[in-house]
Design an enzyme around this catalytic site. Structure first.
Site, short mmCIF file in Angstrom:
data_model
loop_
_atom_site.label_atom_id
_atom_site.label_comp_id
_atom_site.label_asym_id
_atom_site.label_seq_id
_atom_site.Cartn_x
_atom_site.Cartn_y
_atom_site.Cartn_z
N LEU A 63 6.69 3.07 1.50
CA LEU A 63 7.55 1.91 1.69
C LEU A 63 8.67 2.17 2.70
O LEU A 63 9.24 3.25 2.74
CB LEU A 63 8.15 1.50 0.34
N HIS A 64 8.97 1.15 3.50
CA HIS A 64 10.06 1.22 4.48
C HIS A 64 10.94 -0.02 4.32
O HIS A 64 10.71 -0.82 3.40
CB HIS A 64 9.49 1.33 5.90
N HIS A 86 9.23 -3.41 3.57
CA HIS A 86 8.88 -3.64 2.16
C HIS A 86 10.15 -3.89 1.33
O HIS A 86 10.16 -4.72 0.43
CB HIS A 86 8.18 -2.41 1.57
N LYS A 95 8.77 -2.53 11.97
CA LYS A 95 8.58 -1.46 10.97
C LYS A 95 7.16 -1.49 10.45
O LYS A 95 6.64 -2.58 10.14
CB LYS A 95 9.53 -1.66 9.80
N SER A 96 6.55 -0.32 10.34
CA SER A 96 5.19 -0.23 9.82
C SER A 96 4.97 1.18 9.30
O SER A 96 5.46 2.16 9.89
CB SER A 96 4.19 -0.50 10.96
N GLN A 132 -10.49 -2.58 1.96
CA GLN A 132 -10.05 -3.32 3.16
C GLN A 132 -10.07 -2.44 4.41
O GLN A 132 -9.66 -2.87 5.48
CB GLN A 132 -8.67 -3.96 2.94
N MET A 151 0.84 -1.20 0.00
CA MET A 151 0.00 0.00 0.00
C MET A 151 0.88 1.25 0.00
O MET A 151 0.42 2.34 0.33
CB MET A 151 -0.94 -0.02 1.20
N ILE A 208 10.87 -7.06 9.93
CA ILE A 208 12.03 -6.17 10.05
C ILE A 208 11.72 -5.17 11.16
O ILE A 208 10.64 -4.59 11.19
CB ILE A 208 12.32 -5.42 8.72
#
Ligand code: PAF
Length: 282
Positions: free
Chosen positions: A33-34, A37, A184-185, A61, A30, A176
């Protein structure tokens, strides 16, 4: 690397690669990115001739009370990260490209989607299964990559691929974490400085649960209760769930045996964060 916005451009490019006999990997995201991803993209680059990254904040969603509008977006930064990691194509459709005004077909799942996040986000996995099916049909990849941080999502996708005979290999990649342990998010950006500190209760609690299982605890209630007690020491945390389930079926278990998933969702302020560990227990 190309960035395209239509189904047709994506299909034409993949068809071209297929004519040349090349393999294709897909990383559905989605965006925003971090490094989490990035690890999926790097794995896909390692294992496929060509890699497509989809960047699409999938409206179906999200429930009406959730963070669809606020969800962070930055296509320029995403493009830089994808290019630097070796991806070949970004598919970045508008919602209208994916969903016709009279869109009326959904992929629904029983069992695997019902516990954990499925309890508090009842429409979530229907939206995920539907969009991922569409992405699979658009890209027709050999392999698709998903993070273990969304462990239930990974189990749901694996079941869907099996049940609907997609013929795509699903590759799960490890969580990660930041140096201090926070998973991470993209949603970590919602956290204030104070909340960011409080959010460490998630990874600390995961470590506690993991240590109990490693030390031989097999009673899932004891592990879950200890984890709940630990989270409750953090005043900014509000528990959505902590559950121990079978990692494949996502059904609750009393005894930790086989491949088990211990997962949690916890609100820190208004931000809902998830974390988990998977253990293989004799
Ligand atoms: O994990 C995500 O980012 C999303 O749920 C996915 C798989 C890209 C579907 O929208």
């Amino acid at each position: 690397m190309k960035v395209v916005h239509t189904v047709k451009e994506t299909r034409d490019q993949v068809r071209e690669w297929r004519k040349q006999g090349l393999t294709v990997g897909l990383v559905p995201t989605m965006g925003f990115l971090h490094e989490g991803h990035q690890s999926l993209i790097a794995k896909a680059v390692e294992e496929n001739d060509k890699v497509v990254v989809s960047v699409f904040v999938n409206p179906i969603q999200f429930a009406p009370n959730e963070d669809l509008e606020a969800y962070p977006r930055d296509l320029e930064a995403d493009t830089r990260l994808c290019e630097a990691t070796g991806a070949d194509l970004i598919f970045n459709p508008e919602p209208e490209e994916m969903y016709a005004p009279d869109f009326s077909t959904h992929v629904d799942m029983e069992q695997v989607s019902e516990q954990l996040c499925g309890k508090s986000r009842p429409i979530h996995f229907r939206g995920v299964c539907t969009v991922v099916s569409k992405l699979f049909n658009i890209v027709c990849p050999d392999k698709a990559y998903f993070g273990q941080k969304d462990a239930q999502q990974l189990a749901v996708i694996k079941r869907m691929v099996r049940d609907l005979n997609f013929g795509i290999e699903i590759v799960g990649c490890p969580i990660i974490r930041e140096e201090d342990g926070l998973a991470k998010s993209s949603r970590n950006t919602y956290l204030s400085e104070e909340e960011r500190k409080a959010a460490l209760i998630l990874s600390k609690t995961i470590k506690l649960g993991q240590e109990m299982v490693e030390a031989g605890e097999r009673d899932s209630k004891k592990v879950v209760d200890a984890m709940i007690k630990n989270i409750e020491t953090e005043p900014m945390a509000k528990i959505d769930y902590v559950q121990a389930v079978d990692a494949v079926t996502c059904q609750e278990i009393d005894t930790l045996k086989g491949e088990v998933l211990v997962a949690m969702a916890v609100y820190i302020g208004k931000t809902r964060l998830i974390d988990n560990f998977i253990a293989t227990v004799d």
